[in-house]
Write a protein that holds these residues in place. Sequence first.
Motif, PDB file in Angstrom:
ATOM      1  N   ARG A 133      30.319  51.498   8.553  1.00  0.00           N
ATOM      2  CA  ARG A 133      31.217  52.211   7.120  1.00  0.00           C
ATOM      3  C   ARG A 133      29.254  52.864   6.683  1.00  0.00           C
ATOM      4  NH1 ARG A 133      32.721  52.727   2.025  1.00  0.00           N
ATOM      5  NH2 ARG A 133      34.511  53.155   2.094  1.00  0.00           N
ATOM      6  N   GLY A 134      29.825  53.915   6.362  1.00  0.00           N
ATOM      7  CA  GLY A 134      28.685  54.778   5.910  1.00  0.00           C
ATOM      8  C   GLY A 134      29.273  55.930   4.443  1.00  0.00           C
ATOM      9  N   ARG A 135      28.361  55.623   3.888  1.00  0.00           N
ATOM     10  CA  ARG A 135      28.828  56.781   2.910  1.00  0.00           C
ATOM     11  C   ARG A 135      27.602  56.797   2.078  1.00  0.00           C
ATOM     12  NH1 ARG A 135      30.401  60.348  -0.623  1.00  0.00           N
ATOM     13  NH2 ARG A 135      32.806  59.886  -2.125  1.00  0.00           N
ATOM     14  N   HIS A 136      27.740  58.353   1.898  1.00  0.00           N
ATOM     15  CA  HIS A 136      26.025  59.214   1.013  1.00  0.00           C
ATOM     16  C   HIS A 136      24.987  58.419   2.217  1.00  0.00           C
ATOM     17  CE1 HIS A 136      28.169  60.956  -1.977  1.00  0.00           C
ATOM     18  NE2 HIS A 136      28.482  59.749  -2.755  1.00  0.00           N
ATOM     19  N   ILE A 222      26.682  64.067  10.235  1.00  0.00           N
ATOM     20  CA  ILE A 222      26.441  62.437   9.595  1.00  0.00           C
ATOM     21  C   ILE A 222      26.445  63.336   7.432  1.00  0.00           C
ATOM     22  CG2 ILE A 222      25.674  60.541   9.116  1.00  0.00           C
ATOM     23  CD1 ILE A 222      26.126  59.849  12.391  1.00  0.00           C
ATOM     24  N   GLU A 223      24.793  63.505   8.069  1.00  0.00           N
ATOM     25  CA  GLU A 223      24.289  63.057   6.219  1.00  0.00           C
ATOM     26  C   GLU A 223      25.637  63.708   5.129  1.00  0.00           C
ATOM     27  OE1 GLU A 223      20.453  63.677   3.606  1.00  0.00           O
ATOM     28  OE2 GLU A 223      20.906  65.956   4.813  1.00  0.00           O
ATOM     29  N   THR A 226      29.505  61.889   4.670  1.00  0.00           N
ATOM     30  CA  THR A 226      29.269  61.009   4.319  1.00  0.00           C
ATOM     31  C   THR A 226      28.931  61.407   2.572  1.00  0.00           C
ATOM     32  OG1 THR A 226      27.032  60.331   4.598  1.00  0.00           O
ATOM     33  CG2 THR A 226      28.839  59.364   5.978  1.00  0.00           C
ATOM     34  N   LYS A 227      28.725  62.664   2.591  1.00  0.00           N
ATOM     35  CA  LYS A 227      29.027  62.803   1.091  1.00  0.00           C
ATOM     36  C   LYS A 227      30.310  63.228   0.175  1.00  0.00           C
ATOM     37  CE  LYS A 227      24.223  65.375   1.051  1.00  0.00           C
ATOM     38  NZ  LYS A 227      23.997  66.378   1.268  1.00  0.00           N
ATOM     39  N   PRO A 230      33.083  58.605   3.342  1.00  0.00           N
ATOM     40  CA  PRO A 230      32.583  57.458   4.671  1.00  0.00           C
ATOM     41  C   PRO A 230      33.365  57.089   5.761  1.00  0.00           C
ATOM     42  CG  PRO A 230      34.657  56.039   3.481  1.00  0.00           C
ATOM     43  CD  PRO A 230      34.889  57.223   2.539  1.00  0.00           C
ATOM     44  N   LEU A 231      32.192  57.891   6.907  1.00  0.00           N
ATOM     45  CA  LEU A 231      32.376  57.453   7.657  1.00  0.00           C
ATOM     46  C   LEU A 231      32.772  55.967   7.908  1.00  0.00           C
ATOM     47  CD1 LEU A 231      30.609  59.984  10.044  1.00  0.00           C
ATOM     48  CD2 LEU A 231      32.635  60.481   9.555  1.00  0.00           C
ATOM     49  N   GLU A 232      33.942  56.127   9.066  1.00  0.00           N
ATOM     50  CA  GLU A 232      34.292  54.317   9.419  1.00  0.00           C
ATOM     51  C   GLU A 232      34.686  54.351  10.844  1.00  0.00           C
ATOM     52  OE1 GLU A 232      36.857  53.774   5.624  1.00  0.00           O
ATOM     53  OE2 GLU A 232      37.822  54.962   7.320  1.00  0.00           O
TER      54      GLU A 232
END
Length: 285
Positions: A133-136, A222-223, A226-227, A230-232
């Motif tokens: 998981r990624g955010r910002h 991706i940057e 995820t602004k 979230p990518l999960e």
Amino acid sequence: MKVARFQHAGSFRYGTVFDDVITPLREDVSLSEILGLASTSPAAIGDLPTSGEALAVSDVRLVSLIERPGKILGIGLNYRDHAAETGREPPSVQMWFNKQSSSINDPFGDVWLPAVSDALDYETELVVVIGRRGRHVPRDRAHEIIAGYMCGCDYSVRDWQRATPTMIMGKGFDTHAPVGPWLTTADEVEDLSALRLRCLVNGDVRQDGLAGDMIFDIAAQIEHLTKAFPLEPGDLLFTGTPAGVGVARTPPQFLEDGDVVRVEIDGLGAIEQRIVKEEAETLIG
């Protein structure tokens, strides 16, 4: 490391792939475990418990690694030569659309020529598989959430795509997101920009481009995404297509019933689909 999902003897399993052999993982090994290791310690996938004898890849049916992705996202006009062939300027801002999760298809599954259109087109694409998981997420850390890469084809129903500004209806038809043949972890790709993408229709090369020709590279994608959200784990990113699509030919050359479309990416393998006319059958419940 390469990881596939396959069907054999009536059951579905995950397995590691080496050369032409697939080694089944134990049934209690989960996709989330595989994706987590793929993005943090891919070599550790080789330590996962196995069960059963190794099988020849030719003796199993390869299926989509991810049965129902949470998100399938595609970026439009991300190769300059593709933008040029459509008569449009290269975008200054990333242009994203979604393909429905129900459009996922197996690497060698049939693709439907829609009952409602004869404007079916192909788009060979490098597909990113999200593992964490990624955010910002800043671009210099984008690699931390990537599990690996697959081949994909962003089948597009051009008349439906152009009917609305969002493109969503033309991009999300059933069977129109085949991916595979397996997940190749990022550590096996020495130079992502050097990967060559090809699409062949009935053996004729229609597309031939380099991943390094993307306008917005994968880290930038991706940057940007995820602004907003979230990518999960299990999300798929279709990263754009090079020139050579059917709609840009003179005259346009769309796919027909019985055509065979093959997508190849250096180091990642190949997927292949036969185009089959859809029967417009009403299904409820």
